[in-house]
Design an enzyme around this catalytic site. Sequence first.
Site, PDB file in Angstrom:
ATOM      1  N   HIS A 112     -33.233 -31.886   9.071  1.00 31.88           N
ATOM      2  CA  HIS A 112     -33.165 -30.972   7.947  1.00 31.88           C
ATOM      3  C   HIS A 112     -34.563 -30.471   7.587  1.00 31.88           C
ATOM      4  O   HIS A 112     -35.573 -31.076   7.950  1.00 31.88           O
ATOM      5  CB  HIS A 112     -32.531 -31.637   6.718  1.00 31.88           C
ATOM      6  CG  HIS A 112     -33.331 -32.774   6.156  1.00 31.88           C
ATOM      7  ND1 HIS A 112     -33.396 -34.017   6.760  1.00 31.88           N
ATOM      8  CD2 HIS A 112     -34.121 -32.849   5.051  1.00 31.88           C
ATOM      9  CE1 HIS A 112     -34.175 -34.812   6.048  1.00 31.88           C
ATOM     10  NE2 HIS A 112     -34.644 -34.130   5.012  1.00 31.88           N
ATOM     11  N   ASP A 114     -36.462 -29.398   3.867  1.00 33.93           N
ATOM     12  CA  ASP A 114     -36.214 -29.852   2.501  1.00 33.93           C
ATOM     13  C   ASP A 114     -35.609 -28.748   1.622  1.00 33.93           C
ATOM     14  O   ASP A 114     -36.136 -27.638   1.528  1.00 33.93           O
ATOM     15  CB  ASP A 114     -37.508 -30.367   1.866  1.00 33.93           C
ATOM     16  CG  ASP A 114     -37.900 -31.733   2.398  1.00 33.93           C
ATOM     17  OD1 ASP A 114     -36.994 -32.507   2.752  1.00 33.93           O
ATOM     18  OD2 ASP A 114     -39.109 -32.026   2.458  1.00 33.93           O
ATOM     19  N   HIS A 262     -37.205 -32.056   9.993  1.00 33.54           N
ATOM     20  CA  HIS A 262     -37.570 -33.454  10.202  1.00 33.54           C
ATOM     21  C   HIS A 262     -36.338 -34.345  10.144  1.00 33.54           C
ATOM     22  O   HIS A 262     -35.283 -33.956   9.635  1.00 33.54           O
ATOM     23  CB  HIS A 262     -38.633 -33.916   9.207  1.00 33.54           C
ATOM     24  CG  HIS A 262     -38.251 -33.764   7.770  1.00 33.54           C
ATOM     25  ND1 HIS A 262     -38.272 -32.556   7.103  1.00 33.54           N
ATOM     26  CD2 HIS A 262     -37.829 -34.677   6.848  1.00 33.54           C
ATOM     27  CE1 HIS A 262     -37.893 -32.722   5.853  1.00 33.54           C
ATOM     28  NE2 HIS A 262     -37.612 -34.002   5.672  1.00 33.54           N
ATOM     29  N   ARG A 278     -43.179 -38.440  -2.468  1.00 28.05           N
ATOM     30  CA  ARG A 278     -43.246 -37.068  -1.958  1.00 28.05           C
ATOM     31  C   ARG A 278     -43.554 -36.069  -3.070  1.00 28.05           C
ATOM     32  O   ARG A 278     -43.053 -36.191  -4.189  1.00 28.05           O
ATOM     33  CB  ARG A 278     -41.916 -36.691  -1.306  1.00 28.05           C
ATOM     34  CG  ARG A 278     -41.925 -35.361  -0.559  1.00 28.05           C
ATOM     35  CD  ARG A 278     -40.531 -34.925  -0.169  1.00 28.05           C
ATOM     36  NE  ARG A 278     -39.766 -34.463  -1.326  1.00 28.05           N
ATOM     37  CZ  ARG A 278     -38.473 -34.155  -1.304  1.00 28.05           C
ATOM     38  NH1 ARG A 278     -37.783 -34.293  -0.181  1.00 28.05           N
ATOM     39  NH2 ARG A 278     -37.861 -33.731  -2.396  1.00 28.05           N
TER      40      ARG A 278
END
Length: 305
Positions: A112, A114, A262, A278
Amino acid sequence: MTQAATRLAVIPQSGYTGAEVRGVDLTHELTGDEIQAIRAALLKWKVVFFREQFLDHDQHLRFASYFGKPTPAHPLFDSIPDPNHPTIYPIFRDRFRSRVASSGGYDKVRWHADVTAVVNPPFASILRAEVLPPYGGDTQWSNGVAAYDGLSAPIQRLADELRAVHRFAPDAGSTPTEDYLRRVERRPLVSEHPVVRVHPETGEKALYVNPGFTQQIAGVSAHESRRLLGLFYEELARPEYTVRFKWEPGSIAFWDNRSSVHLAPNDLVTDDDRRLFRITLEGDVPVGPDARTSEALEGEPFEAQ
């Protein structure tokens, strides 16, 4: 480049994707030349890695702010339990427990980019590691530009004309928790993006679909959509386009969400903790080869506050 920038070493980690940046201390303020060199490496390699960078939340935020505007931690889920850091999202081992009561055997970990369900997905994500298991838990990235370039010219021309619907929704075969359903119902996120995105800085074309959020190719049958998406996903996951990163405490990964996908780990077989943090940076609205922009079907843009 000035002497400050030439101290940086950019070490490629695979043929197409990923480079390690050495010779910089992210606990200190960066110079303009260092920022420029890191951004150039990011644009070329799609994801850059740093080792032995033991940042606190404020230093993490300062580093992110050199490159863009930090967004809220997540459009649906909560930041760390600290009102002073609403932009920091915890990536902990047990975070899926608040979302999925049972998976029904369905593999919830998929390639995917983000938050592509919003009309302006984040430009970049910066993830730092603090606590890790003794083994397992690697993350992989793939280069969407290389994947597009690997398609034959007729398929490229077809992809250039297509658009796809991206939605934030429970995975097929899973049993979402009531909390998860309430969050999705309170803020539904659905957008239509070009299947091929023109990178706003480099002008490169990148495949811009992903199994994590893309639901269907617009304007074609469900059967045709499955076949087309399967072809694109297979191209994105070709091993030669990928890089695998082994995390260590103090590791940082900084990736371009506009040109890469990723894959989070699904091999955490021990009971050891895994804790990362993150920050995402505000993105622009994708544009396709035909100059058409993405459209929000439901939900508001994901903007810095």
